[in-house]
Design a protein around this motif. Sequence first.
Motif, PDB file in Angstrom:
ATOM      1  N   LEU A 205      -7.121  10.063  -4.298  1.00  0.00           N
ATOM      2  CA  LEU A 205      -7.486  10.568  -3.100  1.00  0.00           C
ATOM      3  C   LEU A 205      -8.221  12.021  -2.920  1.00  0.00           C
ATOM      4  CD1 LEU A 205      -5.087   9.025  -0.706  1.00  0.00           C
ATOM      5  CD2 LEU A 205      -7.586   8.035  -1.164  1.00  0.00           C
TER       6      LEU A 205
ATOM      7  N   ALA B 201       0.929  -1.229   0.046  1.00  0.00           N
ATOM      8  CA  ALA B 201      -0.033   0.002   0.119  1.00  0.00           C
ATOM      9  C   ALA B 201       0.860   1.220   0.162  1.00  0.00           C
ATOM     10  CB  ALA B 201      -0.883  -0.092   1.269  1.00  0.00           C
ATOM     11  N   GLU B 202       0.543   2.234  -0.862  1.00  0.00           N
ATOM     12  CA  GLU B 202       1.256   3.385  -0.932  1.00  0.00           C
ATOM     13  C   GLU B 202       0.340   4.835  -1.363  1.00  0.00           C
ATOM     14  OE1 GLU B 202       4.355   4.393  -3.923  1.00  0.00           O
ATOM     15  OE2 GLU B 202       4.066   2.581  -4.729  1.00  0.00           O
ATOM     16  N   VAL B 203       0.695   5.787  -1.180  1.00  0.00           N
ATOM     17  CA  VAL B 203       0.099   6.832  -1.850  1.00  0.00           C
ATOM     18  C   VAL B 203       1.182   7.498  -2.521  1.00  0.00           C
ATOM     19  CG1 VAL B 203      -0.901   9.204  -1.494  1.00  0.00           C
ATOM     20  CG2 VAL B 203      -1.346   7.405   0.021  1.00  0.00           C
TER      21      VAL B 203
ATOM     22  N   ILE C 134      -5.668   5.318   6.105  1.00  0.00           N
ATOM     23  CA  ILE C 134      -4.944   6.400   5.733  1.00  0.00           C
ATOM     24  C   ILE C 134      -4.910   7.492   6.769  1.00  0.00           C
ATOM     25  CG2 ILE C 134      -5.131   7.939   3.786  1.00  0.00           C
ATOM     26  CD1 ILE C 134      -5.064   5.050   2.971  1.00  0.00           C
TER      27      ILE C 134
ATOM     28  N   LEU D 190      -3.919   6.520  -4.163  1.00  0.00           N
ATOM     29  CA  LEU D 190      -3.891   5.373  -3.413  1.00  0.00           C
ATOM     30  C   LEU D 190      -3.684   4.008  -4.129  1.00  0.00           C
ATOM     31  CD1 LEU D 190      -3.849   3.925  -0.320  1.00  0.00           C
ATOM     32  CD2 LEU D 190      -6.318   3.800  -0.599  1.00  0.00           C
ATOM     33  N   SER D 191      -2.623   3.143  -4.198  1.00  0.00           N
ATOM     34  CA  SER D 191      -2.357   2.152  -4.826  1.00  0.00           C
ATOM     35  C   SER D 191      -2.405   0.842  -3.951  1.00  0.00           C
ATOM     36  CB  SER D 191      -0.849   2.324  -5.499  1.00  0.00           C
ATOM     37  OG  SER D 191      -0.573   1.235  -6.309  1.00  0.00           O
ATOM     38  N   LEU D 192      -2.969   0.022  -4.249  1.00  0.00           N
ATOM     39  CA  LEU D 192      -3.120  -1.141  -3.429  1.00  0.00           C
ATOM     40  C   LEU D 192      -2.771  -2.586  -4.158  1.00  0.00           C
ATOM     41  CD1 LEU D 192      -6.446  -0.648  -1.272  1.00  0.00           C
ATOM     42  CD2 LEU D 192      -4.054   0.059  -0.661  1.00  0.00           C
TER      43      LEU D 192
ATOM     44  N   TYR E 165      -1.023  12.895   2.259  1.00  0.00           N
ATOM     45  CA  TYR E 165      -1.646  11.425   2.556  1.00  0.00           C
ATOM     46  C   TYR E 165      -0.700  10.406   2.686  1.00  0.00           C
ATOM     47  CZ  TYR E 165      -5.447  14.108   0.130  1.00  0.00           C
ATOM     48  OH  TYR E 165      -6.380  14.936  -0.309  1.00  0.00           O
ATOM     49  N   ARG E 166      -1.024   9.374   3.720  1.00  0.00           N
ATOM     50  CA  ARG E 166      -0.151   8.517   3.954  1.00  0.00           C
ATOM     51  C   ARG E 166      -0.838   7.051   4.304  1.00  0.00           C
ATOM     52  NH1 ARG E 166       4.415   8.735   8.615  1.00  0.00           N
ATOM     53  NH2 ARG E 166       4.478  10.911   7.631  1.00  0.00           N
ATOM     54  N   ALA E 167      -0.580   6.031   3.706  1.00  0.00           N
ATOM     55  CA  ALA E 167      -1.148   4.684   3.896  1.00  0.00           C
ATOM     56  C   ALA E 167      -0.375   4.155   4.969  1.00  0.00           C
ATOM     57  CB  ALA E 167      -1.248   3.962   2.645  1.00  0.00           C
TER      58      ALA E 167
ATOM     59  N   ASP F 248      -0.822  11.669  -5.484  1.00  0.00           N
ATOM     60  CA  ASP F 248      -1.861  11.482  -4.258  1.00  0.00           C
ATOM     61  C   ASP F 248      -3.051  10.217  -4.804  1.00  0.00           C
ATOM     62  OD1 ASP F 248      -0.893  13.036  -2.422  1.00  0.00           O
ATOM     63  OD2 ASP F 248      -2.009  14.770  -3.127  1.00  0.00           O
TER      64      ASP F 248
END
Length: 264
Positions: A63, A8-10, A122, A16-18, A110-112, A14
């Motif tokens: 996001l 998971a990363e932003v 998040i 959100l990639s999962l 933003y941070r996952a 911005d």
Amino acid sequence: MGVVVTGAEVTLADVLSLRMAIDEPLAEGTRLVLRHRGTGEEREVPLGTPGGAPGDASVAVSLAPLSLTTGRWDAYLQADAKRARIQSVDPGFSLDRLDAYALDRRTMAYRAYRTRNGFLAIKIEEAEPVADVRAVWFREGRFEVTGLLAYTGLDDDDRQRTARLALRHDDPAATVTVAATVQGVRFHAALSLCDVLDAIPESEGVWEPSLEVDGVDGALPLGARLDDIEGKRRRVHYPRALVDGVPIVPSFTSDDELRLEVGA
């Protein structure tokens, strides 16, 4: 609906990639639900069927258009009437990635991350230019600090920039300044502790450091936000120095800004 986030990363944009491990393809109409931990406010994003086979799936969600407010948002998957909180095995922390993300001028960050009990969430904060502290120490009677200029929009290059470190006391008439070194977005500054004691007769109080950099509007507070340490006021403790019998110790405020505490 067996789903575990493996990555998971932003991104810098911005998004959100999962990356997810799934026991069956995501059904048509599956939605990502983000729920604000404080207010219960929710945002829903239709995912559709991303086309992955059982065992693997990837989704990307922008996001910024969701108008998410500051705070922490827990992540759920909902299909039909079933809702499940999303488990995660990715701690969501990379200092290099955070540094790259902080190079852009932003208003929101933003941070996952993975919660303590293993779920995806998040974290959203307002992003203002800051001199992010990486190291603090006392050496040869000096207070020294190094770090990274965050959210300023400056390039991470070899350019030298004129800068100065300022320490301001509760007494507005007491200020100590010294030239600082800034190369690209990296900074270093060293200031004599004797000069700090000489600035006020009582030699006591709290001093607030800031960094002024050519090309950046306003003074940058010295803080420490680009890491995974929550509550530095309680968890991060520096050894104190004794200068002419007066104790001096760096500390953090409740919002992770650096201070120098002088005296009893």
